[in-house]
Design a protein around this motif. Structure first.
Motif, PDB file in Angstrom:
ATOM      1  N   GLY A 225      22.797  22.806  73.488  1.00 45.99           N
ATOM      2  CA  GLY A 225      22.404  21.714  72.279  1.00 45.99           C
ATOM      3  C   GLY A 225      21.620  21.958  70.872  1.00 45.99           C
ATOM      4  O   GLY A 225      21.606  23.522  70.672  1.00 45.99           O
ATOM      5  N   ALA A 226      21.348  21.326  70.311  1.00 47.11           N
ATOM      6  CA  ALA A 226      21.141  21.557  69.108  1.00 47.11           C
ATOM      7  C   ALA A 226      19.835  21.303  68.441  1.00 47.11           C
ATOM      8  O   ALA A 226      19.812  20.097  67.682  1.00 47.11           O
ATOM      9  CB  ALA A 226      22.207  21.105  67.807  1.00 47.11           C
ATOM     10  N   HIS A 227      18.510  21.418  69.241  1.00 48.77           N
ATOM     11  CA  HIS A 227      16.594  21.479  69.312  1.00 48.77           C
ATOM     12  C   HIS A 227      16.517  21.682  68.506  1.00 48.77           C
ATOM     13  O   HIS A 227      17.070  22.684  68.029  1.00 48.77           O
ATOM     14  CB  HIS A 227      16.719  20.664  70.742  1.00 48.77           C
ATOM     15  N   ASP A 228      15.391  21.061  68.099  1.00 49.74           N
ATOM     16  CA  ASP A 228      14.781  21.610  66.720  1.00 49.74           C
ATOM     17  C   ASP A 228      14.922  22.315  65.956  1.00 49.74           C
ATOM     18  O   ASP A 228      14.454  23.897  65.416  1.00 49.74           O
ATOM     19  CB  ASP A 228      13.635  22.341  67.498  1.00 49.74           C
ATOM     20  N   GLY A 229      16.503  22.083  65.916  1.00 55.19           N
ATOM     21  CA  GLY A 229      16.809  23.045  64.824  1.00 55.19           C
ATOM     22  C   GLY A 229      17.779  24.523  64.957  1.00 55.19           C
ATOM     23  O   GLY A 229      18.296  25.485  64.331  1.00 55.19           O
ATOM     24  N   ALA A 230      17.993  24.382  66.400  1.00 53.44           N
ATOM     25  CA  ALA A 230      17.904  25.190  66.776  1.00 53.44           C
ATOM     26  C   ALA A 230      20.134  25.557  66.709  1.00 53.44           C
ATOM     27  O   ALA A 230      20.503  24.698  67.203  1.00 53.44           O
ATOM     28  CB  ALA A 230      18.164  25.748  68.493  1.00 53.44           C
ATOM     29  N   TRP A 231      20.638  26.940  66.192  1.00 49.55           N
ATOM     30  CA  TRP A 231      22.044  27.170  66.681  1.00 49.55           C
ATOM     31  C   TRP A 231      22.395  27.488  67.717  1.00 49.55           C
ATOM     32  O   TRP A 231      22.040  27.853  69.260  1.00 49.55           O
ATOM     33  CB  TRP A 231      22.015  28.444  65.911  1.00 49.55           C
ATOM     34  N   PRO A 232      23.485  25.809  68.730  1.00 48.36           N
ATOM     35  CA  PRO A 232      24.064  25.218  69.299  1.00 48.36           C
ATOM     36  C   PRO A 232      25.258  27.019  69.940  1.00 48.36           C
ATOM     37  O   PRO A 232      26.304  26.871  69.560  1.00 48.36           O
ATOM     38  CB  PRO A 232      24.989  24.292  69.114  1.00 48.36           C
ATOM     39  N   THR A 233      24.890  28.278  69.601  1.00 50.17           N
ATOM     40  CA  THR A 233      25.195  29.297  70.190  1.00 50.17           C
ATOM     41  C   THR A 233      26.057  29.321  71.212  1.00 50.17           C
ATOM     42  O   THR A 233      27.396  29.582  71.555  1.00 50.17           O
ATOM     43  CB  THR A 233      24.497  30.529  70.084  1.00 50.17           C
ATOM     44  N   GLY A 234      25.610  28.722  72.683  1.00 48.58           N
ATOM     45  CA  GLY A 234      26.381  28.777  73.813  1.00 48.58           C
ATOM     46  C   GLY A 234      27.626  27.785  73.889  1.00 48.58           C
ATOM     47  O   GLY A 234      28.703  28.201  73.686  1.00 48.58           O
ATOM     48  N   THR A 235      28.085  26.760  72.611  1.00 44.71           N
ATOM     49  CA  THR A 235      28.980  25.975  73.108  1.00 44.71           C
ATOM     50  C   THR A 235      30.447  26.609  71.294  1.00 44.71           C
ATOM     51  O   THR A 235      31.102  26.425  71.590  1.00 44.71           O
ATOM     52  CB  THR A 235      28.502  24.280  71.625  1.00 44.71           C
ATOM     53  N   MET A 236      29.271  26.748  70.291  1.00 46.71           N
ATOM     54  CA  MET A 236      30.245  27.768  69.413  1.00 46.71           C
ATOM     55  C   MET A 236      30.748  29.730  70.004  1.00 46.71           C
ATOM     56  O   MET A 236      31.787  28.651  69.831  1.00 46.71           O
ATOM     57  CB  MET A 236      29.046  28.768  68.367  1.00 46.71           C
ATOM     58  N   VAL A 237      30.409  29.735  70.874  1.00 44.70           N
ATOM     59  CA  VAL A 237      30.372  31.329  71.823  1.00 44.70           C
ATOM     60  C   VAL A 237      31.964  30.506  72.394  1.00 44.70           C
ATOM     61  O   VAL A 237      33.437  31.128  72.548  1.00 44.70           O
ATOM     62  CB  VAL A 237      29.636  31.954  72.433  1.00 44.70           C
ATOM     63  N   ALA A 238      31.666  29.472  73.272  1.00 39.28           N
ATOM     64  CA  ALA A 238      32.660  28.711  73.679  1.00 39.28           C
ATOM     65  C   ALA A 238      34.213  28.655  73.549  1.00 39.28           C
ATOM     66  O   ALA A 238      35.633  28.864  73.960  1.00 39.28           O
ATOM     67  CB  ALA A 238      32.043  27.452  75.339  1.00 39.28           C
ATOM     68  N   ASN A 239      34.015  27.769  72.429  1.00 46.60           N
ATOM     69  CA  ASN A 239      35.234  27.093  71.624  1.00 46.60           C
ATOM     70  C   ASN A 239      35.571  28.546  70.742  1.00 46.60           C
ATOM     71  O   ASN A 239      36.562  28.553  71.471  1.00 46.60           O
ATOM     72  CB  ASN A 239      34.052  26.273  70.704  1.00 46.60           C
ATOM     73  N   LEU A 240      34.887  29.520  70.501  1.00 46.00           N
ATOM     74  CA  LEU A 240      35.643  30.478  69.398  1.00 46.00           C
ATOM     75  C   LEU A 240      36.291  31.801  70.796  1.00 46.00           C
ATOM     76  O   LEU A 240      37.399  32.105  70.604  1.00 46.00           O
ATOM     77  CB  LEU A 240      34.278  31.563  69.125  1.00 46.00           C
ATOM     78  N   LEU A 241      35.889  31.629  71.681  1.00 43.04           N
ATOM     79  CA  LEU A 241      36.245  32.224  72.959  1.00 43.04           C
ATOM     80  C   LEU A 241      38.167  31.463  73.416  1.00 43.04           C
ATOM     81  O   LEU A 241      38.627  32.302  73.601  1.00 43.04           O
ATOM     82  CB  LEU A 241      35.935  32.630  73.900  1.00 43.04           C
ATOM     83  N   GLY A 242      37.839  29.846  74.008  1.00 44.55           N
ATOM     84  CA  GLY A 242      38.834  29.265  73.813  1.00 44.55           C
ATOM     85  C   GLY A 242      39.279  29.484  73.088  1.00 44.55           C
ATOM     86  O   GLY A 242      41.596  29.205  73.086  1.00 44.55           O
ATOM     87  N   ALA A 243      39.624  29.824  72.210  1.00 45.07           N
ATOM     88  CA  ALA A 243      40.543  29.160  71.257  1.00 45.07           C
ATOM     89  C   ALA A 243      41.104  30.557  70.431  1.00 45.07           C
ATOM     90  O   ALA A 243      42.601  30.664  70.853  1.00 45.07           O
ATOM     91  CB  ALA A 243      39.625  29.211  69.255  1.00 45.07           C
ATOM     92  N   LEU A 244      40.666  31.651  71.268  1.00 45.19           N
ATOM     93  CA  LEU A 244      41.150  33.085  70.746  1.00 45.19           C
ATOM     94  C   LEU A 244      42.733  33.501  72.532  1.00 45.19           C
ATOM     95  O   LEU A 244      43.583  33.713  72.249  1.00 45.19           O
ATOM     96  CB  LEU A 244      40.427  33.943  70.862  1.00 45.19           C
TER      97      LEU A 244
END
Length: 122
Positions: free
Chosen positions: A26-45
């Motif tokens: 999630g992207a609440h309070d300006g937090a970087w959505p690390t979990g989604t980003m890592v999942a998307n990058l890992l999936g791309a690899l």
């Protein structure tokens, strides 16, 4: 083939849930959505690696085809999420963090392209 996609999807969904739970979602309070980003990058690899293997063997055996279905549309299809990427970017903008939203989109999209390329060459 359907069973391979189903099993890969179950594994990808569980991996995505684990990443979101462990790294933050999630992207609440300006937090970087690390979990989604890592999942998307890992999936791309992984998708780059799978595509490279299938391109080397354009007429795959049934076993190779099932492995491709399990890892490609199954695992990577459930692990990655373009819709959540969009929702999180909009949420960041709506909460007053448009710079973070743009950086998140840029890192995820350019990183994804780069990692597909790395996977294809691996």
């Amino acid at each position: 083939m359907l069973l391979a996609v189903f099993l890969g999807g179950a594994l990808g969904g569980l991996a995505r849930w684990g990443l979101a739970d462990g790294l933050g979602a999630g992207a609440h309070d300006g937090a970087w959505p690390t979990g989604t980003m890592v999942a998307n990058l890992l999936g791309a690899l992984v998708l780059g690696i799978v595509a490279a293997r299938l391109l080397r063997h354009p007429d795959p055996s049934p076993r190779r085809a099932r492995a491709g279905a399990l890892l490609g549309p199954g695992l990577c299809g459930a692990l990655t999420t373009f819709s959540t990427l969009q929702v999180e970017a909009v949420r960041l903008i709506d909460t007053g963090h448009p710079g973070t939203a743009l950086a998140y989109l840029a890192v995820t999209i350019t990183g994804g392209f780069a990692l597909v390329r790395v996977g294809l060459r691996a």
